[in-house]
Design an enzyme around this catalytic site. Structure first.
Site, PDB file in Angstrom:
ATOM      1  N   GLU A 279       0.846  -1.194   0.000  1.00 28.94           N
ATOM      2  CA  GLU A 279       0.000   0.000   0.000  1.00 28.94           C
ATOM      3  C   GLU A 279       0.885   1.249   0.000  1.00 28.94           C
ATOM      4  O   GLU A 279       1.890   1.314   0.697  1.00 28.94           O
ATOM      5  CB  GLU A 279      -0.872   0.000   1.251  1.00 28.94           C
ATOM      6  N   LYS A 353     -10.275   0.841  -1.803  1.00 28.56           N
ATOM      7  CA  LYS A 353     -10.476   0.442  -0.404  1.00 28.56           C
ATOM      8  C   LYS A 353     -11.864   0.838   0.073  1.00 28.56           C
ATOM      9  O   LYS A 353     -12.281   1.986  -0.054  1.00 28.56           O
ATOM     10  CB  LYS A 353      -9.394   1.092   0.462  1.00 28.56           C
ATOM     11  N   CYS A 406      -4.706  -2.940   3.984  1.00 27.63           N
ATOM     12  CA  CYS A 406      -4.337  -2.537   5.348  1.00 27.63           C
ATOM     13  C   CYS A 406      -5.413  -2.858   6.376  1.00 27.63           C
ATOM     14  O   CYS A 406      -5.632  -3.993   6.752  1.00 27.63           O
ATOM     15  CB  CYS A 406      -3.979  -1.057   5.346  1.00 27.63           C
TER      16      CYS A 406
END
Length: 528
Positions: A279, A353, A406
């Site tokens: 990321e 995301k 994440c």
């Protein structure tokens, strides 16, 4: 007629007694925190029965709440102190580090306080108290993972190191169900020092010991047949060891690109089919990196072999005149394919995301917070936009992949086996937290998603910890790149298992267990 002992205010306690109870509550929370990886001091699980006893022996419901809040504060202070590290990246924000390290545990401790207050008010005592305390505690653990987007960091079930024998039960009941079993088992020893029929108290302790033994034996049996079967797909994980402090220096930008390019092109025993970058790999948005004629795009294309796929974690922007800034920004995982000859690269798919980090990637109640001046104090100069619900990427020449960026890897049940996913690509930027316990705990939590789904996890971070994890939650070949290390991991992607029970039914077994504990603990054992 009311019982005077129940109505006595906490202030009636002698100062020495109050200090002892406060100290024991803090000790209970700290002990349970140190039981988690990377510390692994499993005797610290005694903190749960200690907290249960403190709640039951509190003179009031309010006293029970404070016992839980103090324990929760200590638990999250030990488990989440590393959040302060993120504020040390920018010296101008370093003064906020102590506040971050204290306010987060204070807020999360409210869930523990609510659990112990409910147990003190409605729960049973003695043997049945084990059932009611475990149920209330685990319900509040579940709520902690869902309220205000949730923060399921170090739930009780994740005490066991992922890949160990006890962790294997998560394939059936998930990490929340494993937490319920764990808390029940260790709290079953608490009645030994209480009152009530001796036979029942001893029976509870024996049941707790047998439950713990079953966790180890059952998990060991499952692992006995846990043979990793390699697929035909070769994966390369790239960790360039780019620290967050120097990442945004214009002078360092070219060097960062070259680091990733060199590691991507490094010769290996076999040519990887897919290369995974973490990321926020490059301190630039994808719109500029892959613009026509951009030198970065040309360098990246040269580092790939024809037919290779690159999964790169980058932010990207979209024009949107309806927004105040004229555009929207996403935290994305971008899939690129190297074309034959000199054809360059093609963007095959993009995953945006879905679950963003509050106060990290977006500011809750952003308009109000901006007017109050909060935005200028945190790492959110502008909000990212939430992407759609998670979906599987179908990429040419590769097994279907489920991305998790994440924070998303913390959530049990966030993804199942939808879309025929054969593996999970988890990219994360743990460079914010340096060489603290945070990245190591994040690896443990992400590994539980492998156990729960039966899917291998490929985890890439810029500074550690990066690894390839098999469907039983173990690091493949004991290869991993820890904080401060630079390099690549090349390995055959493990084959996925058949869908696990948890992947099929989710948290239903946990819910049934909680309801059963509440019924037995409340209906037949009200506090006297």
């Amino acid at each position: 007629m009311t019982d005077p002992a129940v109505e006595t205010a906490p202030s009636a306690l002698r100062p020495r007694d109050r200090a002892a109870r406060i100290g024991l509550a803090l000790l209970a929370g700290a002990l349970t925190a140190f039981a988690h990886p990377p510390f692994g001091l499993l005797p610290g699980l005694i903190g749960y029965p200690l907290l249960m006893i403190l709640a039951e022996r509190s003179r009031t419901v309010r006293g029970g709440f404070w016992m839980g809040w103090l324990a929760g504060f200590a638990y999250f202070a030990v488990g989440c102190w590393w959040v302060a590290e993120a504020f040390l990246v920018n010296p101008a924000q370093a003064w906020m580090a102590p506040f971050a390290a204290s306010l987060l545990p204070a807020g999360l401790g409210l869930f523990w306080g609510a659990a112990t207050a409910l147990h003190r008010r409605f729960g049973a005592t003695g043997v049945r108290g084990v059932l009611s305390f475990s149920a209330f505690f685990c319900v509040l653990e579940w709520l902690r993972g869902h309220v205000l987007t949730g923060f399921p960091w170090n739930p009780a079930g994740a005490t066991w190191e992922a890949g160990s024998a006890p962790s294997q039960l998560a394939a059936v009941v998930g990490v929340y169900g494993l937490g319920l079993v764990t808390v029940l088992a260790v709290c079953a020893f608490a009645p030994l020092i209480g009152s009530g029929p001796r036979k029942g108290r001893i029976g509870a302790a024996v049941a707790g010991a047998l439950t713990l033994a079953a966790l180890f034996v059952g998990g060991a049996i499952r692992l006995t047949g846990a043979e990793v079967r390699p697929s035909g797909t070769i994966v390369r994980v790239v960790q360039a060891d780019v620290d967050q402090e120097s990442k945004w220096s214009p002078e360092a930008y070219r060097d960062i690109v070259q680091r990733y390019v060199a590691l991507t092109a490094r010769p290996g025993a076999r040519v990887p089919d897919v290369v995974v970058w973490p990321e926020g790999a490059l301190p630039n948005i994808a719109n500029r990196v892959f613009a026509d004629g951009a030198w970065e795009a040309q360098a990246i294309a040269r580092s790939l072999q024809p037919g290779q796929t690159l999964l790169a974690g980058l932010s990207r922007g979209e024009a949107d005149p309806a927004t105040p800034t004229g555009g929207r920004y996403f935290n994305s995982l971008i899939a690129l394919k190297r074309l034959p000859g000199d054809g360059g690269m093609r963007i095959e798919d993009v995953y945006d995301k879905h679950r963003l980090v509050p106060f990290g990637e977006f500011l809750p109640a952003g308009g109000l917070m901006s007017r109050l001046g909060v935005r200028s104090l945190v790492h959110v100069p502008a909000d990212f936009t939430h992407g759609p619900r998670p979906r599987t990427l179908e990429l040419e020449g590769l097994p279907n992949v489920q991305p998790l960026i994440c924070y998303e890897s913390l959530f049990p049940g966030f993804v199942g086996r939808r879309g025929g996913a054969a593996w999970i690509a988890n990219v994360s930027n743990d460079a914010w937290f340096g060489r603290t316990s945070g990245p190591l705990q994040h690896l443990n939590l992400a590994s539980y998603r492998a156990i729960e789904t039966g899917l291998p996890v490929v985890r890439a971070t810029p500074t550690g910890t990066s690894a390839i994890i098999d469907p039983w939650g173990r690091v493949v070949g004991d290869k991993r790149l820890d904080p401060g290390e630079s390099g690549v991991i090349d390995a055959a992607l493990p084959q996925a298992l058949t869908a696990t029970p948890y992947a099929l039914v989710g948290d239903l077994p946990w819910l049934a267990g909680v309801l059963g504990c509440l019924i037995l603990g409340l209906a037949f054992g009200r506090r006297r």
